[in-house]
Write a protein that holds these residues in place. Structure first.
Motif, PDB file in Angstrom:
ATOM      1  N   PHE A  23       0.848  -1.209   0.000  1.00 17.03           N
ATOM      2  CA  PHE A  23       0.000   0.000   0.000  1.00 17.03           C
ATOM      3  C   PHE A  23       0.876   1.249   0.000  1.00 17.03           C
ATOM      4  CE2 PHE A  23      -1.640   3.245   2.994  1.00 17.03           C
ATOM      5  CZ  PHE A  23      -2.707   3.731   2.254  1.00 17.03           C
ATOM      6  N   GLU A  26       2.977   1.485  -3.421  1.00 20.38           N
ATOM      7  CA  GLU A  26       2.200   1.771  -4.631  1.00 20.38           C
ATOM      8  C   GLU A  26       1.502   3.123  -4.560  1.00 20.38           C
ATOM      9  OE1 GLU A  26       0.088  -0.969  -6.816  1.00 20.38           O
ATOM     10  OE2 GLU A  26       1.351  -2.688  -6.303  1.00 20.38           O
ATOM     11  N   GLU A  27       0.911   3.436  -3.416  1.00 18.67           N
ATOM     12  CA  GLU A  27       0.154   4.693  -3.349  1.00 18.67           C
ATOM     13  C   GLU A  27       1.095   5.900  -3.326  1.00 18.67           C
ATOM     14  OE1 GLU A  27      -2.788   4.905  -4.166  1.00 18.67           O
ATOM     15  OE2 GLU A  27      -3.980   3.229  -3.422  1.00 18.67           O
ATOM     16  N   LYS A  30       2.220   6.133  -6.957  1.00 21.56           N
ATOM     17  CA  LYS A  30       1.207   6.652  -7.870  1.00 21.56           C
ATOM     18  C   LYS A  30       1.029   8.158  -7.719  1.00 21.56           C
ATOM     19  CE  LYS A  30      -1.810   3.157  -7.166  1.00 21.56           C
ATOM     20  NZ  LYS A  30      -3.092   2.441  -7.266  1.00 21.56           N
ATOM     21  N   ARG A 265     -22.266  20.122  -9.818  1.00 26.05           N
ATOM     22  CA  ARG A 265     -21.252  19.183  -9.321  1.00 26.05           C
ATOM     23  C   ARG A 265     -20.385  19.892  -8.310  1.00 26.05           C
ATOM     24  NH1 ARG A 265     -17.860  16.118 -13.687  1.00 26.05           N
ATOM     25  NH2 ARG A 265     -17.603  14.387 -12.280  1.00 26.05           N
ATOM     26  N   ASP A 270     -20.693  15.508  -4.988  1.00 29.05           N
ATOM     27  CA  ASP A 270     -20.938  14.654  -6.149  1.00 29.05           C
ATOM     28  C   ASP A 270     -19.922  14.879  -7.264  1.00 29.05           C
ATOM     29  OD1 ASP A 270     -21.889  17.116  -6.759  1.00 29.05           O
ATOM     30  OD2 ASP A 270     -23.990  16.519  -6.963  1.00 29.05           O
ATOM     31  N   PHE A 271     -18.754  15.306  -6.895  1.00 33.63           N
ATOM     32  CA  PHE A 271     -17.611  15.352  -7.809  1.00 33.63           C
ATOM     33  C   PHE A 271     -16.823  14.082  -7.498  1.00 33.63           C
ATOM     34  CE2 PHE A 271     -13.237  17.020  -8.804  1.00 33.63           C
ATOM     35  CZ  PHE A 271     -13.443  17.266 -10.135  1.00 33.63           C
ATOM     36  N   ARG A 272     -17.258  12.950  -8.096  1.00 34.60           N
ATOM     37  CA  ARG A 272     -16.809  11.638  -7.648  1.00 34.60           C
ATOM     38  C   ARG A 272     -15.612  11.164  -8.458  1.00 34.60           C
ATOM     39  NH1 ARG A 272     -20.389   8.229  -9.061  1.00 34.60           N
ATOM     40  NH2 ARG A 272     -20.069   6.608  -7.503  1.00 34.60           N
ATOM     41  N   LEU A 273     -14.509  11.856  -8.346  1.00 37.89           N
ATOM     42  CA  LEU A 273     -13.327  11.439  -9.067  1.00 37.89           C
ATOM     43  C   LEU A 273     -12.324  10.816  -8.106  1.00 37.89           C
ATOM     44  CD1 LEU A 273     -13.065  14.383 -11.561  1.00 37.89           C
ATOM     45  CD2 LEU A 273     -13.355  11.986 -12.130  1.00 37.89           C
ATOM     46  N   PRO A 274     -11.742   9.683  -8.532  1.00 36.15           N
ATOM     47  CA  PRO A 274     -10.816   8.996  -7.632  1.00 36.15           C
ATOM     48  C   PRO A 274      -9.507   9.758  -7.469  1.00 36.15           C
ATOM     49  CG  PRO A 274     -10.953   7.870  -9.751  1.00 36.15           C
ATOM     50  CD  PRO A 274     -11.979   8.950  -9.780  1.00 36.15           C
ATOM     51  N   ARG A 275      -8.917   9.596  -6.313  1.00 36.85           N
ATOM     52  CA  ARG A 275      -7.612  10.194  -6.034  1.00 36.85           C
ATOM     53  C   ARG A 275      -6.562   9.645  -7.003  1.00 36.85           C
ATOM     54  NH1 ARG A 275      -4.641  11.263  -0.434  1.00 36.85           N
ATOM     55  NH2 ARG A 275      -2.519  10.761  -1.026  1.00 36.85           N
ATOM     56  N   ASP A 276      -6.706   8.364  -7.354  1.00 36.19           N
ATOM     57  CA  ASP A 276      -5.731   7.718  -8.238  1.00 36.19           C
ATOM     58  C   ASP A 276      -6.021   7.953  -9.716  1.00 36.19           C
ATOM     59  OD1 ASP A 276      -4.631   6.737  -5.979  1.00 36.19           O
ATOM     60  OD2 ASP A 276      -5.304   4.685  -6.243  1.00 36.19           O
ATOM     61  N   TRP A 277      -6.828   8.930 -10.017  1.00 33.85           N
ATOM     62  CA  TRP A 277      -7.227   9.251 -11.377  1.00 33.85           C
ATOM     63  C   TRP A 277      -6.018   9.308 -12.314  1.00 33.85           C
ATOM     64  CZ3 TRP A 277      -9.639  14.740 -12.333  1.00 33.85           C
ATOM     65  CH2 TRP A 277     -10.054  14.856 -13.670  1.00 33.85           C
ATOM     66  N   GLY A 278      -5.977   8.392 -13.270  1.00 30.96           N
ATOM     67  CA  GLY A 278      -4.904   8.391 -14.274  1.00 30.96           C
ATOM     68  C   GLY A 278      -3.543   7.977 -13.743  1.00 30.96           C
ATOM     69  N   ARG A 279      -3.530   7.307 -12.566  1.00 30.36           N
ATOM     70  CA  ARG A 279      -2.227   6.947 -11.989  1.00 30.36           C
ATOM     71  C   ARG A 279      -2.066   5.442 -11.874  1.00 30.36           C
ATOM     72  NH1 ARG A 279       0.428  11.384 -10.355  1.00 30.36           N
ATOM     73  NH2 ARG A 279      -0.825  13.228  -9.931  1.00 30.36           N
TER      74      ARG A 279
ATOM     75  N   ARG B  11      -4.002   0.079 -14.546  1.00 30.77           N
ATOM     76  CA  ARG B  11      -3.919   1.492 -14.131  1.00 30.77           C
ATOM     77  C   ARG B  11      -5.284   2.122 -14.284  1.00 30.77           C
ATOM     78  NH1 ARG B  11       1.321   4.458 -14.754  1.00 30.77           N
ATOM     79  NH2 ARG B  11       0.112   6.268 -15.368  1.00 30.77           N
ATOM     80  N   LEU B  12      -5.679   2.866 -13.281  1.00 33.59           N
ATOM     81  CA  LEU B  12      -7.028   3.412 -13.256  1.00 33.59           C
ATOM     82  C   LEU B  12      -7.243   4.385 -14.416  1.00 33.59           C
ATOM     83  CD1 LEU B  12      -9.630   3.292 -11.631  1.00 33.59           C
ATOM     84  CD2 LEU B  12      -8.797   5.200 -10.269  1.00 33.59           C
ATOM     85  N   ALA B  13      -8.254   4.083 -15.234  1.00 36.38           N
ATOM     86  CA  ALA B  13      -8.713   4.963 -16.317  1.00 36.38           C
ATOM     87  C   ALA B  13      -7.663   5.206 -17.395  1.00 36.38           C
ATOM     88  CB  ALA B  13      -9.204   6.301 -15.757  1.00 36.38           C
ATOM     89  N   ARG B  48     -12.127   1.476  -9.624  1.00 34.34           N
ATOM     90  CA  ARG B  48     -12.842   2.513  -8.874  1.00 34.34           C
ATOM     91  C   ARG B  48     -12.995   3.777  -9.725  1.00 34.34           C
ATOM     92  NH1 ARG B  48     -15.105   2.242  -4.146  1.00 34.34           N
ATOM     93  NH2 ARG B  48     -14.999   3.964  -2.648  1.00 34.34           N
ATOM     94  N   LEU B  49     -13.770   3.645 -10.785  1.00 34.67           N
ATOM     95  CA  LEU B  49     -13.847   4.693 -11.791  1.00 34.67           C
ATOM     96  C   LEU B  49     -14.793   5.821 -11.416  1.00 34.67           C
ATOM     97  CD1 LEU B  49     -14.102   2.147 -14.695  1.00 34.67           C
ATOM     98  CD2 LEU B  49     -12.248   3.810 -14.472  1.00 34.67           C
ATOM     99  N   ARG B  50     -15.948   5.468 -10.853  1.00 36.46           N
ATOM    100  CA  ARG B  50     -17.001   6.429 -10.532  1.00 36.46           C
ATOM    101  C   ARG B  50     -17.268   7.407 -11.687  1.00 36.46           C
ATOM    102  NH1 ARG B  50     -15.274   7.441  -4.307  1.00 36.46           N
ATOM    103  NH2 ARG B  50     -13.223   7.313  -5.216  1.00 36.46           N
ATOM    104  N   ASP B  51     -17.005   8.690 -11.536  1.00 30.43           N
ATOM    105  CA  ASP B  51     -17.365   9.650 -12.586  1.00 30.43           C
ATOM    106  C   ASP B  51     -16.574   9.449 -13.886  1.00 30.43           C
ATOM    107  OD1 ASP B  51     -19.179  10.772 -10.905  1.00 30.43           O
ATOM    108  OD2 ASP B  51     -18.279  12.771 -10.815  1.00 30.43           O
ATOM    109  N   LEU B  52     -15.557   8.591 -13.851  1.00 28.27           N
ATOM    110  CA  LEU B  52     -14.761   8.374 -15.062  1.00 28.27           C
ATOM    111  C   LEU B  52     -15.356   7.299 -15.966  1.00 28.27           C
ATOM    112  CD1 LEU B  52     -11.186   8.423 -13.483  1.00 28.27           C
ATOM    113  CD2 LEU B  52     -12.294  10.241 -14.780  1.00 28.27           C
ATOM    114  N   TYR B 212      -3.470  -1.756  -5.978  1.00 29.34           N
ATOM    115  CA  TYR B 212      -4.161  -0.878  -5.026  1.00 29.34           C
ATOM    116  C   TYR B 212      -4.861   0.256  -5.766  1.00 29.34           C
ATOM    117  CZ  TYR B 212      -1.062  -2.993  -1.528  1.00 29.34           C
ATOM    118  OH  TYR B 212      -0.403  -3.882  -0.718  1.00 29.34           O
ATOM    119  N   GLU B 214      -7.039   3.743  -4.309  1.00 27.62           N
ATOM    120  CA  GLU B 214      -7.765   4.500  -3.287  1.00 27.62           C
ATOM    121  C   GLU B 214      -7.762   3.812  -1.924  1.00 27.62           C
ATOM    122  OE1 GLU B 214     -10.822   7.046  -4.505  1.00 27.62           O
ATOM    123  OE2 GLU B 214      -8.829   7.436  -5.265  1.00 27.62           O
TER     124      GLU B 214
END
Lengths: 279, 291
Positions: A23, A26-27, A30, A265, A270-279, B11-13, B48-52, B212, B214
């Motif tokens: 964890f 990787e986190e 990322k 939004r 309701d801005f539900r974007l993941p922290r790992d977005w694109g990572r 990899r996410l998205a 864990r895509l949600r809005d994506l 992993y 989130e």
């Protein structure tokens, strides 16, 4: 349920170590980092986190910060040094007394609780300063018992980028610590925030960790009924009541600040974007 | 038949990166002598895509660069992959696609979307409305996605529809029970699949992702089970892996000769009773609404 319920490790300890070290690696990776900063108090939680971080990232990529105040117990610094020696990480010791005393004088504050909060926030400020300097993330050390009881200083020890032990109760952190080779003096001493001489967590909380762990596990993880907890667990009703009171009173600490929804939004709603977005 | 359990860490998205990884893994599976590769749930997109979700969704009903690359890849090796499918009327499905010989053979849309506790799939995905087996070059097969496996009737339907192989794909976050006395109401996915395989005398492969997202750790631990519930292969926990399982159709034949459970199943009786129950509870109307 029958017999005394003990809160034991949710996984075999080698698997738990692998899970938590993975964890962190990787986190942190990322997020675009390779290094971590850990505030090491001489207590159990930060000892476990330091050893996990050292295994996840290699010791040279982890900075241990020891940040005593002049009334901190000398044992705390001694124990912090001992676990840093086991971890093999670089470290820095900085006395926070000048900063805290300057605040006390300028703000006219001699209340031990408020000064304790200031110490926690002074430490946070130093951790984030080193994190910026070293291109590192701050790894938190709050365990699940503390998180659920709200036993932390908001934006002090409660502020960090990620936390490997926040879903482990105190007894589970201790079992993991024994597995990771945390020095015995740390495993066996009474947990303390060490914000004033002689302070122990259990005295301040009005609860033993053994009772708190079991009541929380029963209420949170097992979704047990509060009115049956004392009988099923064999703990005093007062302990159950105390846990419930602390949990409810500190719920705000477990959430981000509220934002008033105005448009379609909204951040935090309701801005539900993941922290790992694109990572 | 040799099946490669491709326990990957998407990899996410990032569809491009994941597609490139799938192409590499297919090459490795070929080197390992596999006849089929199975990738995890949402292996093309991350979980864990949600809005994506709309951003990574793939149209399978018409040509497009990603679909065409997947189809071309299956000329080298047949494979099953989890992805977000967008229908012509813009519903988004958590889906699994079986590609072989350069074409799309079947799409399974996840029927049971977990929306409780840590899961909010029904917020983001439309529910699949069909459970059906389909013909492949290896014989008739069926696909289930993660939560579908926790509804044993789904496996029953596939077995009755002639499946001699059930492929389960998952993105299952690791979560221990936290107390020494294990809660007996929580069967592990592994025990569950062993029971399902034995009840239906059908080989099952289960491919769970690693990595992993989130704060969620996907446990890996993929496995293959024979028609008698025997373990054929298993992958390690908590890391990427490529493990090849050999499924022997002769063992399935022997299991079905010894335990003719599928033969003796009563689909007509079940259908009658299910219609009666659905009518009684107003569920039929619910299905007709397509919800």
């Amino acid at each position: 349920m029958s017999g005394r319920i003990e809160v034991t490790s949710p996984l075999e300890l080698p698997d738990l170590e692998k899970l938590l070290a993975g964890f962190l690696r990787e986190e942190i990776g990322k997020a675009g980092f390779a290094r971590a900063v850990v505030g090491v108090s001489g207590g159990l939680d930060s000892a476990v986190v330091l050893l996990l971080a050292a295994r996840a990232l290699a010791p040279e990529n982890v900075l241990a910060l020891v940040l005593p105040y002049r009334t901190s117990s000398p044992d705390s610094v001694r124990d912090a040094r001992a676990v840093i020696a086991v971890a093999g990480t670089p470290s820095e010791e900085i006395d926070i007394s000048p900063m805290v005393d300057a605040f006390a004088a300028a703000a006219g504050c001699d209340d031990p609780l408020r000064l304790g909060n200031r110490m926690a926030r002074e430490r946070m400020a130093l951790l984030y300063d080193r994190a910026l300097r070293d291109r590192a993330l701050v790894v938190g050390t709050s365990n699940k018992t503390e998180l659920l009881l709200g036993y932390s200083t908001r934006w002090g020890d409660g502020a960090y980028d990620l936390n490997p032990v926040g879903d482990l109760y105190k007894a589970q952190v201790r079992a993991l610590g024994a597995h990771l080779g945390v020095p015995r003096a740390i495993l066996e001493k009474a947990p303390s925030a060490d914000l004033w001489p002689g302070q122990t967590d259990e005295q301040e909380l009005g609860l033993t960790y053994a009772d708190a762990d079991r009541v929380l596990w029963y209420l949170v993880d097992q979704r047990g009924r509060p009115e049956r907890a004392a009988e099923e667990l064999g703990v005093p009703q007062a302990a159950v009541d105390r846990v419930l009171r602390l949990m409810t009173a500190t719920q705000f600490k477990r959430n981000l600040p509220l934002i008033c929804k105005v448009q379609l939004r909204t951040v935090g709603i309701d801005f539900r974007l993941p922290r790992d977005w694109g990572r | 038949m040799r099946i490669a359990l491709a326990q990957t860490d998407p990899r996410l998205a990032d569809v491009e990166a994941n597609l490139a990884g799938i192409e590499r893994t297919v090459a490795a599976a070929l080197d390992a002598g596999a006849d089929l590769a199975v990738f995890p749930e949402l292996a093309l997109t991350g979980y864990r895509l949600r809005d994506l979700v709309p951003q990574v969704a793939l149209r399978l009903d018409r040509a497009g660069p990603v679909r065409d690359r997947l189809a071309a890849l299956s000329e080298r090796l047949p494979f099953v992959v989890g992805l977000v499918e967008e229908s012509a009327d813009h519903r988004f499905y958590n889906a699994a696609a079986w590609f072989e010989d350069g074409r799309l053979v079947h799409v399974h849309r996840k029927v049971y979307l977990p929306t409780y506790g840590m899961f909010d799939e029904a917020m983001d995905f439309a529910r699949g409305r069909r459970l059906a087996a389909f013909d492949t070059r290896f014989g008739r097969a069926g696909i289930l996605i993660c939560e579908d496996l926790w509804h044993p009737t789904a496996t029953t339907v596939l077995a009755l529809d002639g499946a001699v192989l059930v492929v389960g794909i998952a993105a299952s976050p690791l979560r221990g029970q936290g107390v020494g006395s294990a809660d007996p109401s929580h069967l592990s996915g592994r025990q569950l699949a062993e029971v399902l395989a034995r009840f239906h005398t059908v080989p099952m492969v289960y491919v769970n992702r690693s990595g992993y997202e989130e704060g969620l750790a996907f446990g890996g631990g993929s496995f293959a089970i024979g028609a008698m519930g025997e373990t054929l292969a298993e992958a390690p926990l908590l890391e990427e892996a490529l493990v090849v399982a050999t499924v022997d159709p002769d063992r399935t034949r022997a299991a079905r000769a010894a335990y003719p459970l599928v033969r003796d199943e009563r689909p007509g009786l079940l259908a009658r009773e299910l219609r009666r129950i659905a009518r009684g509870e107003g569920l039929e109307a619910d299905e007709e609404d397509g919800r």
